[in-house]
Write a protein that holds these residues in place. Structure first.
Motif, PDB file in Angstrom:
ATOM      1  N   MET A 149       0.825  -1.201   0.000  1.00 14.95           N
ATOM      2  CA  MET A 149       0.000   0.000   0.000  1.00 14.95           C
ATOM      3  C   MET A 149       0.863   1.257   0.000  1.00 14.95           C
ATOM      4  N   MET A 150       2.077   1.173   0.519  1.00  7.93           N
ATOM      5  CA  MET A 150       2.911   2.360   0.671  1.00  7.93           C
ATOM      6  C   MET A 150       3.292   2.997  -0.668  1.00  7.93           C
ATOM      7  N   PRO A 151       3.673   2.215  -1.689  1.00  8.23           N
ATOM      8  CA  PRO A 151       3.915   2.837  -2.999  1.00  8.23           C
ATOM      9  C   PRO A 151       2.686   3.545  -3.553  1.00  8.23           C
ATOM     10  N   ILE A 152       1.491   3.028  -3.270  1.00  8.95           N
ATOM     11  CA  ILE A 152       0.267   3.672  -3.752  1.00  8.95           C
ATOM     12  C   ILE A 152       0.079   5.016  -3.061  1.00  8.95           C
ATOM     13  N   PHE A 153       0.378   5.086  -1.772  1.00 10.47           N
ATOM     14  CA  PHE A 153       0.326   6.368  -1.059  1.00 10.47           C
ATOM     15  C   PHE A 153       1.306   7.369  -1.681  1.00 10.47           C
ATOM     16  N   VAL A 210       7.163   6.696   4.492  1.00  9.37           N
ATOM     17  CA  VAL A 210       6.665   7.348   3.276  1.00  9.37           C
ATOM     18  C   VAL A 210       7.032   8.823   3.262  1.00  9.37           C
ATOM     19  N   MET A 211       6.834   9.513   4.372  1.00 13.42           N
ATOM     20  CA  MET A 211       7.101  10.944   4.429  1.00 13.42           C
ATOM     21  C   MET A 211       8.584  11.252   4.254  1.00 13.42           C
ATOM     22  N   VAL A 212       9.441  10.472   4.922  1.00 11.89           N
ATOM     23  CA  VAL A 212      10.891  10.702   4.817  1.00 11.89           C
ATOM     24  C   VAL A 212      11.382  10.438   3.399  1.00 11.89           C
ATOM     25  N   LEU A 213      10.931   9.320   2.808  1.00 13.14           N
ATOM     26  CA  LEU A 213      11.364   8.992   1.452  1.00 13.14           C
ATOM     27  C   LEU A 213      10.819  10.006   0.448  1.00 13.14           C
ATOM     28  N   GLY A 230       9.783   0.479  -5.568  1.00 14.35           N
ATOM     29  CA  GLY A 230      10.241  -0.843  -5.157  1.00 14.35           C
ATOM     30  C   GLY A 230      10.994  -0.795  -3.846  1.00 14.35           C
ATOM     31  N   ALA A 231      11.853   0.219  -3.709  1.00 13.98           N
ATOM     32  CA  ALA A 231      12.609   0.381  -2.465  1.00 13.98           C
ATOM     33  C   ALA A 231      11.678   0.660  -1.299  1.00 13.98           C
ATOM     34  N   LEU A 232      10.648   1.470  -1.541  1.00 13.98           N
ATOM     35  CA  LEU A 232       9.678   1.800  -0.486  1.00 13.98           C
ATOM     36  C   LEU A 232       8.962   0.550   0.002  1.00 13.98           C
TER      37      LEU A 232
END
Length: 251
Positions: A149-153, A210-213, A230-232
């Motif tokens: 879900m994180m890449p979608i965010f 997510v915020m830091v990246l 992908g890394a996320l």
């Protein structure tokens, strides 16, 4: 229904090496297929959990975990691990946006990428070995689903950094609301089988990652790429294992 099956096969074809049926391919369909990205995570985690359960009948837990992790990498075609290695090669070896993007697009792997992959798998296996074996299956399924879900965010809160043709062009546009909600349901569903204490810790940890990246990549290259996504996913999956190692320890 046919359209949803087509979108699911898009996700299966692009995000795994599991044979998919014939698809009516389009970039728009691939963007909508993000709704089933966490479902692919559920499938991958279930395969890994099943392999762990079967292997444990024959081998000690450490060996069973190695086999399980290896099978999950094979099932996904190391798609996200490849993104992680390219991410570290690009941001480790590039000094400006153009050079970072050029390095990440190269087919070869550099020292930063090799070191990152070594540390990634050492960390994964160490953390999984620290988790009570009785929870491994649910942890694998929940981590693979929720981390996707994180890449979608990030896609919905940042900008695609590349111009021109690329393999991740479908991430240029943000997902529609239906796609986001369906993906969120599949991402959260396996958490029902996870301790509420882990959920309370994982959610803010995910948000922080997510915020830091997002802030880092926007400062360096103006947004994200497929390799960043992908890394996320890998960072998030690793964070989930870390939290579980602390709250699901071997007694």
């Amino acid at each position: 229904m046919k359209q949803q099956i087509n979108l699911f096969f898009h996700a299966l074809f692009f995000y795994s090496r599991i044979p998919a049926g014939k698809i009516n391919y389009s970039e728009e369909n691939l963007t909508k297929a993000f709704r089933y990205f966490p479902l692919i995570g559920i499938i991958v985690g279930a395969i890994g959990g099943g392999i762990f359960l079967l292997s444990r009948w024959i081998f000690p837990v450490p060996v069973a975990l190695v086999i399980s992790v290896a099978v999950m990498v094979i099932v996904t075609g190391a798609l996200h691990e490849d993104g992680l290695s390219d991410f570290f090669d690009g941001f480790g070896g590039g000094r400006d946006k153009e050079r970072i993007l050029a390095i990440m697009k190269e087919s070869t792997i550099g020292a930063y990428g090799v070191i990152a992959l070594i540390l990634l798998f050492v960390s994964k296996l160490t953390l999984l070995l620290s988790i009570n074996p009785s929870h491994i299956i649910t942890v694998l399924i929940a981590s693979h689903a929720s981390s996707r879900m994180m890449p979608i965010f990030l896609i919905n809160s940042s900008h695609y950094a590349r111009t021109g043709e690329s393999k991740a062009m479908h991430t240029r546009r943000r997902t529609d609301k239906v796609t986001f909600v369906i993906a969120l349901i599949f991402g959260l569903l396996p958490l029902v089988f996870i301790s509420w204490k882990i959920i309370l810790v994982v959610i803010p940890v995910y948000a922080m990652i997510v915020m830091v990246l997002k802030k880092y990549t926007e400062r360096k290259i103006g947004g994200f790429t497929g390799d960043v996504l992908g890394a996320l996913q890998q960072f998030s999956e690793l964070a989930f294992y870390l939290v579980c190692a602390a709250l699901y320890p071997i007694s």
